[in-house]
Design a protein around this motif. Sequence first.
Motif, PDB file in Angstrom:
ATOM      1  N   SER A   1      11.397   7.899  -5.237  1.00 33.89           N
ATOM      2  CA  SER A   1      12.450   7.982  -4.219  1.00 33.89           C
ATOM      3  C   SER A   1      12.560   9.384  -3.618  1.00 33.89           C
ATOM      4  O   SER A   1      13.175   9.573  -2.567  1.00 33.89           O
ATOM      5  N   ASP A   2      11.970  10.385  -4.285  1.00 37.29           N
ATOM      6  CA  ASP A   2      12.003  11.755  -3.779  1.00 37.29           C
ATOM      7  C   ASP A   2      10.833  12.076  -2.850  1.00 37.29           C
ATOM      8  O   ASP A   2      10.710  13.203  -2.370  1.00 37.29           O
ATOM      9  N   VAL A   3       9.956  11.089  -2.611  1.00 37.88           N
ATOM     10  CA  VAL A   3       8.790  11.278  -1.751  1.00 37.88           C
ATOM     11  C   VAL A   3       9.101  10.694  -0.377  1.00 37.88           C
ATOM     12  O   VAL A   3       9.512   9.545  -0.268  1.00 37.88           O
ATOM     13  N   SER A   4       8.901  11.503   0.670  1.00 36.57           N
ATOM     14  CA  SER A   4       9.084  10.985   2.030  1.00 36.57           C
ATOM     15  C   SER A   4       7.741  10.979   2.748  1.00 36.57           C
ATOM     16  O   SER A   4       6.822  11.727   2.402  1.00 36.57           O
ATOM     17  N   MET A   5       7.637  10.152   3.766  1.00 33.57           N
ATOM     18  CA  MET A   5       6.383   9.989   4.502  1.00 33.57           C
ATOM     19  C   MET A   5       5.986  11.257   5.254  1.00 33.57           C
ATOM     20  O   MET A   5       4.815  11.464   5.541  1.00 33.57           O
TER      21      MET A   5
ATOM     22  N   ILE B   1       1.738   6.777  -6.851  1.00 34.14           N
ATOM     23  CA  ILE B   1       0.639   7.646  -7.307  1.00 34.14           C
ATOM     24  C   ILE B   1       0.974   9.111  -7.029  1.00 34.14           C
ATOM     25  O   ILE B   1       0.823   9.974  -7.896  1.00 34.14           O
ATOM     26  N   ILE B   2       1.439   9.384  -5.821  1.00 34.33           N
ATOM     27  CA  ILE B   2       1.756  10.768  -5.443  1.00 34.33           C
ATOM     28  C   ILE B   2       2.936  11.292  -6.267  1.00 34.33           C
ATOM     29  O   ILE B   2       2.908  12.429  -6.741  1.00 34.33           O
ATOM     30  N   ALA B   3       3.948  10.476  -6.473  1.00 34.95           N
ATOM     31  CA  ALA B   3       5.104  10.890  -7.274  1.00 34.95           C
ATOM     32  C   ALA B   3       4.675  11.204  -8.706  1.00 34.95           C
ATOM     33  O   ALA B   3       5.148  12.175  -9.308  1.00 34.95           O
TER      34      ALA B   3
ATOM     35  N   ALA C   1       0.210  10.052   6.532  1.00 33.50           N
ATOM     36  CA  ALA C   1      -1.183  10.061   6.978  1.00 33.50           C
ATOM     37  C   ALA C   1      -2.086   9.432   5.912  1.00 33.50           C
ATOM     38  O   ALA C   1      -3.024   8.697   6.237  1.00 33.50           O
ATOM     39  N   ILE C   2      -1.797   9.700   4.654  1.00 40.09           N
ATOM     40  CA  ILE C   2      -2.582   9.111   3.565  1.00 40.09           C
ATOM     41  C   ILE C   2      -2.397   7.599   3.547  1.00 40.09           C
ATOM     42  O   ILE C   2      -3.365   6.849   3.431  1.00 40.09           O
ATOM     43  N   VAL C   3      -1.159   7.149   3.703  1.00 40.53           N
ATOM     44  CA  VAL C   3      -0.879   5.708   3.738  1.00 40.53           C
ATOM     45  C   VAL C   3      -1.647   5.055   4.887  1.00 40.53           C
ATOM     46  O   VAL C   3      -2.286   4.015   4.717  1.00 40.53           O
TER      47      VAL C   3
ATOM     48  N   ILE D   1       0.849  -1.196   0.000  1.00 41.07           N
ATOM     49  CA  ILE D   1       0.000   0.000   0.000  1.00 41.07           C
ATOM     50  C   ILE D   1       0.885   1.246   0.000  1.00 41.07           C
ATOM     51  O   ILE D   1       0.681   2.161  -0.801  1.00 41.07           O
ATOM     52  N   ARG D   2       1.867   1.264   0.884  1.00 44.09           N
ATOM     53  CA  ARG D   2       2.765   2.419   0.979  1.00 44.09           C
ATOM     54  C   ARG D   2       3.453   2.682  -0.355  1.00 44.09           C
ATOM     55  O   ARG D   2       3.465   3.810  -0.851  1.00 44.09           O
TER      56      ARG D   2
END
Length: 88
Positions: free
Chosen positions: A22-26, A12-14, A74-76, A5-6
């Motif tokens: 790899s540029d997206v952090s939680m 999707i967000i990227a 939070a979305i995850v 899921i994560r």
Amino acid sequence: MSEDIRNRIIEIIAEQAVIEPSDVSMEQSLEDLGIDSLGLVEAIFAIEESFDISVPFNANAPEESEFDISSVGAIVEAVTGLVAAQKA
């Protein structure tokens, strides 16, 4: 499953932010990633389609939604909860 899921949500967000996963952090917010309200709605639709869930989201007032969009993490967490509830 939550790892899947994560990873899918990050993809999707990227894609919406036109950056590498790899540029997206939680910890980042969608705003931090340059995603505007239209991108947010498109991301929500993609999440719903990917996980066959219905996200309780109000695009006109996201702060009033039961679905927390304050950060990628939070979305995850919210999607993980929806997927688990659907299987219960």
